[in-house]
Design an enzyme around this catalytic site. Structure first.
Site, PDB file in Angstrom:
ATOM      1  N   TYR A 101       0.853  -1.191   0.000  1.00 39.94           N
ATOM      2  CA  TYR A 101       0.000   0.000   0.000  1.00 39.94           C
ATOM      3  C   TYR A 101       0.889   1.242   0.000  1.00 39.94           C
ATOM      4  O   TYR A 101       1.842   1.341   0.782  1.00 39.94           O
ATOM      5  CB  TYR A 101      -0.881   0.012   1.260  1.00 39.94           C
ATOM      6  N   GLU A 189      -3.916   7.190  -3.610  1.00 43.54           N
ATOM      7  CA  GLU A 189      -3.534   5.887  -3.073  1.00 43.54           C
ATOM      8  C   GLU A 189      -3.264   4.888  -4.178  1.00 43.54           C
ATOM      9  O   GLU A 189      -3.889   4.938  -5.236  1.00 43.54           O
ATOM     10  CB  GLU A 189      -4.693   5.288  -2.251  1.00 43.54           C
TER      11      GLU A 189
END
Ligand code: GDP
Ligand code: MN
Length: 382
Positions: A101, A189
């Site tokens: 991530y 993201e």
């Protein structure tokens, strides 16, 4: 403005962040053609502006173009978490070895960007942050210094990478930061950033641009601006047209408040008593009876909603006008649902009188009203 995944990926590409090969499709035939162009297994992904599409069935693997067409038929036109799917993204299927991530968001306390990274990507990052906060690296970026190569390398090393992979990962991290700053991102993201053999690919992409900075991105608004409305349900669009701030949620208690803060507090209180809010609806200031009526009608017609809870603080908004709106909406007919009301402030007595005449009881406080709405939503007595 929240971009759809394929829109965000187009921006990613211009910043040289690696993305899978693929294209967007609006029909099953188009999806077949894109899959043919790719050759080999693909993944077909619903383009709606919410996360968690995988869990909700919005990401389908297909072995060949024919299956890609079937997947597109399944997704297109159907609802996903209350949103209509109008487009799918068809991409080469990655052979993912590991999911990471990476994210960049604004930390209001530090008044700067903060870079986020985790070795546990692919899943809900908020969940990881709660369960195992040590697994999410947070790097507060000094706005004057920026996020330099050595900072990015530091993050990549802390994720446990070395050598060539560490260099590649840090390069992507740095580009994500540069894109975020240039695009005035509130949040961007990559979840997951996929490790595929000896390189990384952004399997998913998110880019939310600060609405206050949209004037700097006129081209983007022109190209993608429709996406915002496109993601909304019919009712949400209708509400937007009526000047109401309306967001649909999963629960069964319809909530109407005036002012974003009060409405949020009402949602929290319902949650506190174990209820599940079915929406957020802010009437805004000085709502005339017609707007109240429209708001209630909207919730009466929303099949998921079983109980309506109004929490109104009269100021510019007058309680008697609110009461008239409520009574008018009920008089119009339509489905009958219990309505719990808490009103307080300007012209309160008159409002209470109007509601009492119509047979509606008033709750003395927000807590009392929320508790009662929760009991009613469970089919209980109050
Ligand atoms: P989200 O659920 O809305 O965040 O959608 P994602 O784009 O993140 O997809 C959900 C999950 O599907 C990802 O976390 C991956 O685990 C998986 N996924 C997506 N694309 C691929 C792919 O190309 N190959 C493989 N093996 N898995 C994928
Ligand atoms: Mn994702």
């Amino acid at each position: 403005m929240r971009l759809l995944e394929y829109e965000a990926k187009e921006v990613f590409r211009t910043f040289q962040i690696p993305i899978p090969r693929g294209d967007v499709a609006e029909s099953a035939e188009e999806a077949v053609r894109v899959a043919e162009g790719i050759g080999g297994p693909v993944v077909v992904k619903a383009q709606v502006p919410v996360g968690g599409r995988g869990k909700a069935g919005g990401v389908i693997f297909a072995e060949n173009p024919e299956e890609a067409g079937e997947a597109a038929s399944t997704l297109l036109g159907r609802g996903l978490r209350g949103l209509r799917v109008r487009r799918v993204l068809v991409e080469e299927r990655l052979r993912i070895d590991r999911e990471l991530y990476l994210g960049l968001t604004v930390d209001r306390r530090c008044r700067s960007y903060v870079f986020l990274a985790s070795g546990e990507g692919g899943v809900d990052i908020e969940e990881v942050a709660q369960r195992a906060p040590e697994k999410v690296i947070k790097y507060a970026i000094d706005p004057l210094e920026g996020f330099r190569h050595h900072h990015a390398r530091g993050v990549a090393k802390r994720l446990g990478f070395s050598g060539g992979l560490m260099m590649k990962l840090s390069e992507i991290a740095k580009r994500l930061y540069e894109m975020g700053v240039e695009m005035d991102a509130e949040l961007t993201e990559i979840n997951p950033l996929a490790l595929v053999g000896e390189g990384f690919v952004a399997a998913d992409a998110r880019l939310n641009i600060d609405d206050n900075a949209l004037f700097r991105h006129g081209d983007l608004v022109q190209r993608y601006g429709g996406g915002e409305l496109e993601g909304l349900s019919e009712a949400e669009r209708e509400a937007r047209g009526l000047g109401l701030t309306y967001v649909e949620l999963d629960g069964d208690i319809g909530i109407i408040g005036n002012g974003a803060g009060l409405t949020m507090a009402t949602l929290d209180t319902v949650n506190f008593y174990g209820g599940r809010p079915g929406n957020f609806l802010d009437l805004g200031g000085g709502a005339p009876p017609e707007r109240v009526e429209q708001a209630i009608t909207l919730l009466l017609n929303n099949r998921r909603i079983r109980v309506i809870l109004l929490n109104i603080l009269g100021g510019i908004t007058r309680c008697d006008e609110i009461a008239r709106g409520i009574v008018n909406a009920r008089r119009k007919g339509g489905p009958i649902k219990p309505i719990v009301v808490r009103i307080s402030g300007t012209n309160e007595e008159e409002g209470i009188r109007i509601l009492a005449e119509a047979g509606l009881e008033i709750s003395g406080s927000m807590e009392e009203a929320a508790e009662r709405a929760v009991a009613l939503s469970r089919g209980g007595q109050t």
